[in-house]
Design a protein around this motif. Structure first.
Motif, short mmCIF file in Angstrom:
data_model
loop_
_atom_site.label_atom_id
_atom_site.label_comp_id
_atom_site.label_asym_id
_atom_site.label_seq_id
_atom_site.Cartn_x
_atom_site.Cartn_y
_atom_site.Cartn_z
N GLY A 57 0.74 -1.41 -0.11
CA GLY A 57 0.08 0.12 -0.02
C GLY A 57 0.92 1.44 0.05
O GLY A 57 2.10 1.29 0.16
N PRO A 58 0.20 2.41 -0.59
CA PRO A 58 1.04 3.71 -0.24
C PRO A 58 1.68 3.83 1.11
O PRO A 58 0.92 3.94 1.94
CB PRO A 58 -0.15 4.77 -0.71
N ASP A 59 3.02 4.29 0.93
CA ASP A 59 3.72 4.61 2.20
C ASP A 59 3.71 3.70 3.26
O ASP A 59 3.62 3.84 4.41
CB ASP A 59 3.37 5.96 2.79
N TYR A 60 3.43 2.45 2.83
CA TYR A 60 3.26 1.15 3.74
C TYR A 60 4.79 0.86 4.40
O TYR A 60 5.37 0.28 3.58
CB TYR A 60 2.52 0.23 3.24
N ASN A 61 4.92 0.93 5.80
CA ASN A 61 6.07 0.55 6.34
C ASN A 61 6.26 -0.87 6.78
O ASN A 61 5.14 -1.20 7.57
CB ASN A 61 6.44 1.35 7.69
N ILE A 62 6.98 -1.69 6.29
CA ILE A 62 6.56 -3.16 6.55
C ILE A 62 6.68 -3.68 8.19
O ILE A 62 6.17 -4.50 8.39
CB ILE A 62 7.57 -4.05 5.65
N LEU A 63 7.35 -2.69 8.84
CA LEU A 63 7.29 -3.03 10.33
C LEU A 63 6.14 -2.91 10.92
O LEU A 63 5.85 -3.45 11.90
CB LEU A 63 8.47 -2.46 10.88
N GLY A 64 5.19 -2.16 10.36
CA GLY A 64 3.79 -2.28 10.92
C GLY A 64 3.10 -3.51 10.31
O GLY A 64 1.87 -3.53 10.81
N ASP A 65 3.63 -4.42 9.77
CA ASP A 65 3.06 -5.53 9.34
C ASP A 65 3.49 -6.96 10.02
O ASP A 65 2.90 -7.39 10.86
CB ASP A 65 3.03 -5.93 7.64
N LEU A 168 16.24 -14.63 17.46
CA LEU A 168 15.07 -14.93 16.97
C LEU A 168 13.87 -13.71 17.07
O LEU A 168 13.15 -13.89 16.13
CB LEU A 168 14.43 -16.13 17.46
N LEU A 169 14.09 -13.03 17.91
CA LEU A 169 13.29 -11.77 18.30
C LEU A 169 13.24 -10.96 17.15
O LEU A 169 12.05 -10.24 16.84
CB LEU A 169 13.74 -11.15 19.67
N LEU A 170 14.09 -11.08 16.34
CA LEU A 170 14.32 -9.87 15.02
C LEU A 170 13.82 -10.60 13.97
O LEU A 170 13.98 -9.99 12.86
CB LEU A 170 15.73 -9.58 15.05
N VAL A 171 13.35 -11.83 13.89
CA VAL A 171 12.99 -12.63 12.81
C VAL A 171 11.61 -12.28 12.17
O VAL A 171 11.13 -12.08 11.33
CB VAL A 171 13.33 -14.24 12.97
N LYS A 172 10.62 -12.60 13.45
CA LYS A 172 9.26 -12.27 13.21
C LYS A 172 8.63 -12.08 14.51
O LYS A 172 9.20 -12.80 15.66
CB LYS A 172 8.55 -13.49 12.44
N VAL A 207 4.76 -9.39 23.63
CA VAL A 207 3.63 -8.37 24.12
C VAL A 207 4.12 -6.71 23.57
O VAL A 207 3.49 -6.34 22.76
CB VAL A 207 3.32 -8.19 25.61
N LEU A 208 5.28 -6.51 23.69
CA LEU A 208 5.78 -5.28 23.46
C LEU A 208 5.87 -5.26 21.72
O LEU A 208 5.33 -3.98 21.36
CB LEU A 208 7.23 -5.09 24.03
N VAL A 209 6.16 -6.34 21.09
CA VAL A 209 6.12 -5.89 19.58
C VAL A 209 4.80 -5.86 19.20
O VAL A 209 4.74 -5.36 18.07
CB VAL A 209 7.16 -7.12 18.99
N VAL A 210 4.11 -6.94 19.42
CA VAL A 210 2.59 -7.14 19.00
C VAL A 210 1.74 -6.02 19.54
O VAL A 210 1.04 -5.36 18.56
CB VAL A 210 2.00 -8.25 19.40
N TRP A 211 1.76 -5.24 20.56
CA TRP A 211 0.93 -4.38 21.09
C TRP A 211 1.45 -2.92 21.21
O TRP A 211 0.82 -1.86 21.29
CB TRP A 211 0.61 -4.68 22.47
N VAL A 212 3.07 -2.71 20.87
CA VAL A 212 3.54 -1.48 20.76
C VAL A 212 4.25 -1.18 19.71
O VAL A 212 4.07 -0.10 18.84
CB VAL A 212 4.30 -1.24 22.14
N PHE A 217 4.16 1.34 13.84
CA PHE A 217 4.37 1.79 12.37
C PHE A 217 3.44 1.48 11.50
O PHE A 217 3.13 1.83 10.34
CB PHE A 217 5.61 0.58 11.87
N ASN A 218 2.09 0.74 12.05
CA ASN A 218 1.10 0.41 11.16
C ASN A 218 0.05 1.50 11.10
O ASN A 218 -0.08 2.33 11.91
CB ASN A 218 0.42 -0.68 11.85
N THR A 219 -0.38 1.69 9.86
CA THR A 219 -1.27 2.97 9.33
C THR A 219 -2.49 2.93 10.22
O THR A 219 -3.09 3.90 10.21
CB THR A 219 -1.57 2.87 8.12
N GLY A 220 -2.89 1.68 10.57
CA GLY A 220 -4.24 1.55 11.33
C GLY A 220 -3.93 1.49 12.83
O GLY A 220 -5.04 1.60 13.68
N GLY A 221 -2.65 1.78 13.18
CA GLY A 221 -2.49 1.82 14.57
C GLY A 221 -2.60 0.50 15.41
O GLY A 221 -2.90 0.39 16.70
N GLY A 222 -2.78 -0.84 14.83
CA GLY A 222 -2.80 -1.94 15.47
C GLY A 222 -2.02 -2.98 14.72
O GLY A 222 -1.15 -2.80 14.23
#
Length: 435
Positions: A57-65, A168-172, A207-212, A217-222
């Motif tokens: 998507g436009p301006d989509y930062n993959i770290l928000g996915d 592994l925490l940097l993989v996914k 918890v920190l990665v998924v909820w913070v 980075f996610n355009t929808g904030g989630g």
């Protein structure tokens, strides 16, 4: 055992899996859009830029996915070989690297005959072949890391287990649960303090990665995949949906070790992957296809080696049954297809695709379909998939009519623009915006 032999087998494995991917690329096989996504991310990292992925998507930062900053390690290779094929080779190399520690451990613990048999079984395991057929995915980085962590576990180098697990925490993002499971394995092995701390650390990281982190980075904030667990019907209903298929996947995955892996505490590290796959409402998770079993391969095979080393009575039942199951899965897998002459043939439409892409200026904004996408992202920075382009008005459209018959001029009109056909051959059509 000669020191070079594990490395020699690793090279063979890496070449075989790279070949599968590269030959699929030459045949213009439509696998998924993932290779294009990861290439755009790696290309951005290679330029020391934020990993913006227009394919999503436009301006989509993959770290928000998905949280996979480890992909940046591919940037130097991409400097030298700026192509989507670089990622395919990198995946083969990562799998090959995991072969070295697993082979050494097997031979040192179980002897030459049994050790090399398991090393061959590991290198040809179904999880690897099915993964490379689906193109590159970030979880390939977890394979050598888990292999090294598992070897350290069997050798009772407890600190090394912890240090090898942390990357592994940097993989996914889901690897946080896997790291926690490594902590559980340490606890079961008697390393209570290290195990407890690592389990807590993995859970906190998740918890920190998924909820913070990801929502920031996610355009929808989630986090876009929260609803996958249980879906609309609930956890129990999702788990019992196609239960026979899921049970078969579990049996085959453990069956490649002759079920010997079950006698090692290291096997618990595979549990989180099975849990999220079987409780997820995405059908692709449930079978042995795609890349979802790739991270389990180093886990179960190291567990197999550990178990046989502790209980020698598991040796022949484990090896014979494991070889039988592995051979059954290998027979219908992509490695065997390398023996078929048609596998080596390039698509007769390959030149037409290259010419079609060549008509589009590299600085143009382009919209395409999934058949063309991964071949476009190397040369064109602003390549969008038709399903995620949003309000962006493309300068060019390029479609494969063999995938889906369509009128590009009508499609272009949906963007509010006027287009004209500038290329039309062998099913590939390119339309340029007028004015």
């Amino acid at each position: 055992m000669k020191r070079w032999m594990p490395w020699g087998w690793a090279v063979v494995v890496g070449v075989l899996y790279s070949l599968i991917s590269l030959l699929s690329w030459r045949r213009l096989t439509v696998n998924s859009w993932d290779n294009a996504i990861f290439e755009q991310a790696v290309k951005a990292y290679s330029r020391f830029e934020a990993p913006i992925v227009p394919v999503k998507g436009p301006d989509y930062n993959i770290l928000g996915d998905h949280f996979s900053p480890i992909d940046a390690l591919l940037a130097p290779a991409y400097w030298l070989f700026p192509s989507g094929q670089t990622l395919l080779v990198a995946q083969g190399v990562l799998i090959g690297l995991s072969v070295v520690p697993v082979t050494k451990l097997a031979v040192e613990r179980l002897g030459v005959r049994v050790g090399w048999t398991i090393a061959l079984m590991y290198g040809l395991a179904f999880g690897f072949g099915n993964a490379v057929v689906a193109d590159f995915h970030e979880v390939a980085f977890a394979v050598p890391i888990l292999a090294m962590a598992g070897v350290a576990f069997v050798e009772q180098r407890w600190s090394a287990v912890v240090w090898w697990s942390l990357p592994l925490l940097l993989v996914k993002e889901d690897m946080g649960v896997t790291v926690a499971a490594v902590g559980v394995a340490l606890w079961l092995a008697g390393e209570r303090r290290r195990g407890l701390l690592l389990a807590i650390g993995g859970a906190v990281a998740l918890v920190l990665v998924v909820w913070v982190v990801i929502p920031s980075f996610n355009t929808g904030g989630g986090y876009d995949y929260t609803d996958n667990l249980g879906g609309e019907v609930g956890l129990w209903e999702t788990l019992t949906t196609e239960a026979d298929r899921k049970l078969l996947t579990l049996l085959l995955t453990l069956g490649v070790t002759g079920f010997a892996a079950l006698w090692s505490p290291w096997a618990v590290v595979a549990a989180p992957t099975f849990v999220w796959r079987f409780f997820g409402d995405v059908e692709y998770y449930w079978g042995t296809e795609w890349h979802y079993s790739i991270v389990i391969m180093p886990i179960v095979f190291v567990a197999m080696i550990d178990a046989i080393g502790r209980r020698r009575w598991l040796e022949w039942p484990g090896v014979v049954l494991g070889a039988a199951v592995g051979g059954y899965l290998l027979a219908g897998g992509p490695l065997v297809k390398l023996l078929e002459p048609t596998t080596w043939d390039a698509s007769p439409r390959r030149e037409a695709l290259q010419d079609a892409i060549g008509t589009i200026p590299e600085d143009a904004v382009v919209e395409t379909d999934i058949a063309v996408l991964k071949y476009l992202t190397s040369s064109h920075d602003e390549a969008y998939w038709e399903g995620t382009i949003g309000d962006v008005v493309p300068d060019y459209l390029i479609f494969d009519r063999n995938l889906m018959p369509r009128d590009p001029l009508e499609h272009g009109a949906q963007h509010g623009g006027t287009y004209r056909i500038v290329f039309d051959r062998d099913g590939y059509v390119v339309a340029e915006k007028v004015g």
